[in-house]
Design a protein around this motif. Sequence first.
Motif, PDB file in Angstrom:
ATOM      1  N   PHE B  46       0.824  -1.207   0.000  1.00 23.74           N
ATOM      2  CA  PHE B  46       0.000   0.000   0.000  1.00 23.74           C
ATOM      3  C   PHE B  46       0.866   1.269   0.000  1.00 23.74           C
ATOM      4  O   PHE B  46       2.000   1.258   0.503  1.00 23.74           O
ATOM      5  CB  PHE B  46      -0.918   0.041   1.229  1.00 23.74           C
ATOM      6  N   LEU B  48       1.999   4.834   1.205  1.00 24.13           N
ATOM      7  CA  LEU B  48       2.001   5.753   2.349  1.00 24.13           C
ATOM      8  C   LEU B  48       2.610   7.060   1.863  1.00 24.13           C
ATOM      9  O   LEU B  48       3.643   7.060   1.198  1.00 24.13           O
ATOM     10  CB  LEU B  48       2.847   5.200   3.500  1.00 24.13           C
ATOM     11  N   THR B  84     -11.235   4.576  -4.276  1.00 21.70           N
ATOM     12  CA  THR B  84      -9.997   4.785  -3.537  1.00 21.70           C
ATOM     13  C   THR B  84      -9.069   5.754  -4.278  1.00 21.70           C
ATOM     14  O   THR B  84      -9.436   6.324  -5.296  1.00 21.70           O
ATOM     15  CB  THR B  84      -9.295   3.438  -3.276  1.00 21.70           C
ATOM     16  N   GLN B 104      -2.162   1.582  -4.234  1.00 18.55           N
ATOM     17  CA  GLN B 104      -3.390   2.015  -3.562  1.00 18.55           C
ATOM     18  C   GLN B 104      -3.031   2.622  -2.216  1.00 18.55           C
ATOM     19  O   GLN B 104      -2.262   2.036  -1.453  1.00 18.55           O
ATOM     20  CB  GLN B 104      -4.319   0.821  -3.364  1.00 18.55           C
ATOM     21  N   LYS B 106      -2.977   3.934   1.582  1.00 16.52           N
ATOM     22  CA  LYS B 106      -3.431   3.486   2.901  1.00 16.52           C
ATOM     23  C   LYS B 106      -3.571   4.686   3.842  1.00 16.52           C
ATOM     24  O   LYS B 106      -4.541   4.801   4.579  1.00 16.52           O
ATOM     25  CB  LYS B 106      -2.405   2.501   3.463  1.00 16.52           C
ATOM     26  N   ALA B 107      -2.578   5.566   3.842  1.00 16.71           N
ATOM     27  CA  ALA B 107      -2.624   6.682   4.798  1.00 16.71           C
ATOM     28  C   ALA B 107      -1.763   7.844   4.323  1.00 16.71           C
ATOM     29  O   ALA B 107      -0.852   7.670   3.515  1.00 16.71           O
ATOM     30  CB  ALA B 107      -2.131   6.205   6.169  1.00 16.71           C
ATOM     31  N   ILE B 159      -9.214   8.377   2.893  1.00 13.67           N
ATOM     32  CA  ILE B 159      -7.863   7.995   3.296  1.00 13.67           C
ATOM     33  C   ILE B 159      -7.605   8.478   4.723  1.00 13.67           C
ATOM     34  O   ILE B 159      -7.916   9.622   5.069  1.00 13.67           O
ATOM     35  CB  ILE B 159      -6.813   8.627   2.339  1.00 13.67           C
TER      36      ILE B 159
END
Lengths: 83, 179
Positions: B46, B48, B84, B104, B106-107, B159
């Motif tokens: 993912f 970041l 997303t 994709q 995540k945060a 997010i």
Amino acid sequence: MSKEVVNPIRNGQVAWRIIEGRALLITPWDSMMHALNEAATAIWQYLDGSCKESDIAAAIAEQFDVPLAEAESDVRGFLQELL
Amino acid sequence: MDQSGDLVLRGSFWPLERALKVCMSLIMAHKDGFLLHASGLIYRGFGLVFSGRSGSGKTTITGLSRTCPILSDDIVAIRRRGETFLAFGTPFGGAEEIVHGGAQMKACFSLKKGKHPLLTALASLSALKDLLKNILSLPQNGPTAGRLLETAREFTRRIECYVLTFPPDPSFWKLIEAL
């Protein structure tokens, strides 16, 4: 003393959204982001061209439970900033 | 043009880079995306993203995250895809090896230097204000600015956004691993 702004209306070029009760604006001419406080957000939402400045002040006075004179001063000040 | 077909620029690149960033920002705004002052990593598959202006520690973060593929150490491209958002590397910045393609998200972490690692979740309004501060070249056109604002709003809805306070060591990773 400045004149009353008759039926003030928001500049259509300004992009804005209300998030958690606060207006967030992007002014395209200077590419700046502005976060309005609670009172300014309330005034901003009235700027749809259907209300006179004095009507907005009366509504703000009632909504925030402040004296009418104070609300008039706040609304006038905010509108002058926007002009 | 080198043997692989890549265009290699030498000498003063800054004016061209600046123009490319502005053009790319505009194009991204029309494609439900934006360029963000941020470093980006791929962690467990993912994306970041660590956002902040110059001096906030973006390059420090990538330097302290050697095992993760790097998307960028300066500017990350973010684009909405369906429900997303994806993070992509860009050619801007100083990282020697960046990953091509996207991940994709995540945060998103807003960087803040400090003595002890700390992770603080951001509420929607704070997250959006923070995000907009770090987006490159806010549009000078009302409808485009509106579209960007909507994209940024959706980003903060979908997010997870945090403030990451970090010292110049990898201790902050324990906080991220716990997410």
